[in-house]
Design a protein around this motif. Structure first.
Motif, short mmCIF file in Angstrom:
data_model
loop_
_atom_site.label_atom_id
_atom_site.label_comp_id
_atom_site.label_asym_id
_atom_site.label_seq_id
_atom_site.Cartn_x
_atom_site.Cartn_y
_atom_site.Cartn_z
N TYR A 122 0.84 -1.21 0.00
CA TYR A 122 0.00 0.00 0.00
C TYR A 122 0.87 1.25 0.00
CZ TYR A 122 -3.18 3.64 1.59
OH TYR A 122 -3.90 4.81 1.71
N ASP A 123 1.96 1.22 0.76
CA ASP A 123 2.89 2.35 0.81
C ASP A 123 3.47 2.62 -0.58
OD1 ASP A 123 4.89 4.22 2.21
OD2 ASP A 123 6.21 2.76 1.25
N ARG A 124 3.87 1.57 -1.30
CA ARG A 124 4.41 1.75 -2.66
C ARG A 124 3.33 2.25 -3.62
NH1 ARG A 124 8.40 3.51 -2.92
NH2 ARG A 124 7.75 4.08 -0.82
N PHE A 125 2.09 1.79 -3.42
CA PHE A 125 0.98 2.25 -4.26
C PHE A 125 0.78 3.76 -4.11
CE2 PHE A 125 -3.53 3.47 -3.75
CZ PHE A 125 -3.91 3.47 -5.09
N VAL A 126 0.77 4.25 -2.88
CA VAL A 126 0.60 5.68 -2.64
C VAL A 126 1.78 6.46 -3.20
CG1 VAL A 126 0.32 7.49 -0.90
CG2 VAL A 126 -0.80 5.27 -0.59
N CYS A 243 10.05 -1.94 -6.58
CA CYS A 243 8.91 -2.83 -6.37
C CYS A 243 9.26 -4.29 -6.63
CB CYS A 243 7.75 -2.42 -7.29
SG CYS A 243 7.12 -0.76 -6.96
N GLY A 244 10.26 -4.52 -7.49
CA GLY A 244 10.63 -5.89 -7.82
C GLY A 244 11.13 -6.67 -6.63
N SER A 245 11.91 -6.02 -5.75
CA SER A 245 12.42 -6.70 -4.56
C SER A 245 11.28 -7.10 -3.65
CB SER A 245 13.40 -5.80 -3.82
OG SER A 245 12.79 -4.57 -3.47
N HIS A 246 10.28 -6.22 -3.54
CA HIS A 246 9.13 -6.52 -2.69
C HIS A 246 8.34 -7.70 -3.25
CE1 HIS A 246 5.02 -5.25 -0.89
NE2 HIS A 246 5.70 -5.92 0.00
N LEU A 247 8.16 -7.73 -4.57
CA LEU A 247 7.41 -8.83 -5.20
C LEU A 247 8.15 -10.16 -5.08
CD1 LEU A 247 6.00 -7.13 -8.44
CD2 LEU A 247 4.71 -7.97 -6.47
N ALA A 248 9.48 -10.12 -5.09
CA ALA A 248 10.25 -11.36 -4.91
C ALA A 248 10.01 -11.95 -3.53
CB ALA A 248 11.74 -11.07 -5.11
N VAL A 249 10.00 -11.09 -2.50
CA VAL A 249 9.74 -11.55 -1.14
C VAL A 249 8.31 -12.07 -1.01
CG1 VAL A 249 9.55 -10.80 1.27
CG2 VAL A 249 11.45 -10.00 -0.13
N VAL A 250 7.37 -11.35 -1.62
CA VAL A 250 5.95 -11.75 -1.58
C VAL A 250 5.76 -13.13 -2.21
CG1 VAL A 250 3.68 -11.25 -2.59
CG2 VAL A 250 4.99 -9.43 -1.51
N SER A 251 6.36 -13.36 -3.37
CA SER A 251 6.21 -14.64 -4.07
C SER A 251 6.76 -15.79 -3.25
CB SER A 251 6.93 -14.58 -5.42
OG SER A 251 6.42 -13.53 -6.21
N LEU A 252 7.93 -15.60 -2.67
CA LEU A 252 8.56 -16.66 -1.88
C LEU A 252 7.75 -16.96 -0.62
CD1 LEU A 252 11.04 -18.51 -1.70
CD2 LEU A 252 12.23 -16.68 -0.46
N PRO A 289 16.73 -9.45 3.87
CA PRO A 289 17.65 -8.29 3.89
C PRO A 289 18.52 -8.19 2.65
CG PRO A 289 18.33 -9.96 5.49
CD PRO A 289 16.96 -10.33 5.02
N PHE A 290 18.91 -9.34 2.09
CA PHE A 290 19.73 -9.32 0.88
C PHE A 290 18.92 -8.84 -0.32
CE2 PHE A 290 21.68 -12.59 3.60
CZ PHE A 290 22.98 -12.09 3.68
N ILE A 291 17.68 -9.30 -0.42
CA ILE A 291 16.82 -8.90 -1.54
C ILE A 291 16.57 -7.40 -1.51
CG2 ILE A 291 14.50 -9.09 -2.51
CD1 ILE A 291 14.49 -12.03 -1.65
N TYR A 292 16.26 -6.88 -0.32
CA TYR A 292 15.95 -5.45 -0.22
C TYR A 292 17.18 -4.56 -0.37
CZ TYR A 292 11.09 -6.19 1.12
OH TYR A 292 9.77 -6.51 1.10
N SER A 293 18.30 -4.98 0.19
CA SER A 293 19.49 -4.12 0.18
C SER A 293 20.20 -4.13 -1.17
CB SER A 293 20.47 -4.54 1.27
OG SER A 293 20.89 -5.88 1.09
N LEU A 294 20.22 -5.27 -1.85
CA LEU A 294 20.95 -5.37 -3.12
C LEU A 294 20.32 -4.52 -4.22
CD1 LEU A 294 21.85 -9.19 -3.24
CD2 LEU A 294 23.42 -7.27 -2.86
N ARG A 295 19.02 -4.26 -4.11
CA ARG A 295 18.33 -3.51 -5.18
C ARG A 295 17.94 -2.11 -4.72
NH1 ARG A 295 14.41 -7.27 -8.67
NH2 ARG A 295 14.80 -5.50 -10.02
N ASN A 296 18.58 -1.61 -3.66
CA ASN A 296 18.21 -0.31 -3.13
C ASN A 296 19.48 0.50 -2.85
OD1 ASN A 296 17.46 1.76 -1.13
ND2 ASN A 296 15.47 0.77 -1.15
N LYS A 297 19.73 1.53 -3.66
CA LYS A 297 20.95 2.32 -3.53
C LYS A 297 21.03 3.06 -2.19
CE LYS A 297 21.73 3.08 -8.47
NZ LYS A 297 21.85 4.10 -9.56
#
Length: 315
Positions: A122-126, A243-252, A289-297
């Motif tokens: 929801y935060d990303r949607f807004v 958003c891709g990192s978030h979707l990867a976590v969601v899918s898993l 943490p790896f998924i979120y940090s690797l794709r976030n500058k």
């Protein structure tokens, strides 16, 4: 009648058989799970520390991410340390109250993961669809309220399932072919009628999980259409990357949880269930943490500063 009642109340503890009965495999699994647990705790602690020390990351997205990291540490800590201690002390037993307590906290954190992933969507949607109104919509008060509400609902939900489990009777067999007190394994051991428990897991528990998943999917459908209208290729890539990192976590997360708890029991096997539960109880909290940090500058920059500060402090 007296004998039957005695038999029904005979189980006061359970035996956690673990993942393997072969000594060599047990040694390997001990080292593997210890390494994964340390990686989970260290990775998520670094994210919490980076977010708390960098004022640029004091935004709703990172507030929710730090809460997710805390939940993931707690999530792993409900099962793995107990398994490691059992291996060192060469014991398998866990008391009935201890088993219910472990089940309570484990699935409370499962629910919290579920709610936080929905809140983050929801935060990303807004942020993507209503960027000009983001600061007025995602106020600190609303963010705290959403997290606090998630804790309340998660506790009430698992309290219901724990009370339903406590009313069941367990007969002679007290061996759980797992390394923690999983609700599916406990239901198989019960000699009571578990129909109500299974129905509540399927409908009430399923409703909570599926509602959150639908909210996530709807949010990302709107996000996708909004991003496709962005003229800049760089802007599109930045939005999809976040958003891709978030979707990867969601899918898993949802893929493994649904495979264990929201599929017919006839399609289950103990080996398949163990592998799947290991994925969401051990692997997912470690990978987050790896998924979120690797794709976030921004987060990588904050983590670099934390590590450099630690390096200089030790010199």
């Amino acid at each position: 009648m007296t004998m039957n009642r005695a038999n029904l109340s005979s189980v006061s503890e359970f035996l956690l058989l673990g993942l393997s009965r072969q000594p060599q495999q047990q040694q390997f699994l001990f080292v593997l799970f210890l390494s994964m647990y340390l990686a989970t705790v260290l990775g998520n602690l670094l994210i919490i520390l980076a977010i708390s020390t960098d004022s640029r990351l004091h935004t709703p997205m990172y507030f929710f991410l730090s809460n997710l990291s805390f939940v993931d540490i707690s999530f792993s800590s409900t099962t793995i340390p107990n398994m490691l201690v059992n291996h060192i002390l060469d014991r398998q037993s866990i008391s009935f109250p201890g088993c219910l307590t472990q089940m309570y906290f484990l699935f409370m954190f499962v629910d919290m993961d579920n709610f936080l992933l929905a809140v983050m969507a929801y935060d990303r949607f807004v942020a993507v669809c209503h960027p000009l109104h983001y600061t007025t919509k995602m106020t600190p008060h609303l963010c705290v309220l959403m997290v606090a509400g998630s804790w309340v609902v998660a506790n009430l939900n698992i309290l219901l399932h724990t009370l339903l489990m406590a009313r069941l009777s367990f007969c002679a067999d007290n061996r759980i072919s797992h390394f923690f007190c999983d609700v599916a394994a406990l239901l198989k051991l019960s000699c009571s009628d578990t129909h109500l428990n299974e129905m509540m897991i399927l409908f009430e528990g399923g409703f909570i999980m599926i509602t959150s998943l639908v909210c996530i999917l709807v949010s990302y459908i709107y996000i996708t259409f909004a991003v496709l209208r962005v003229p800049s290729t760089k802007g599109k890539w930045k939005a999809f990357s976040t958003c891709g990192s978030h979707l990867a976590v969601v899918s898993l997360f949802y893929g493994t949880v649904f495979a264990v708890y929201l599929t017919p029991s006839s399609s289950h096997s103990s080996e398949k269930d163990i592998v799947t539960t290991v994925m969401y109880t051990v692997v997912t909290p470690m990978l987050n943490p790896f998924i979120y940090s690797l794709r976030n500058k921004d987060l990588k920059g904050a983590l670099r500063k934390v590590l450099e500060r630690k390096k200089f402090s030790t010199q």
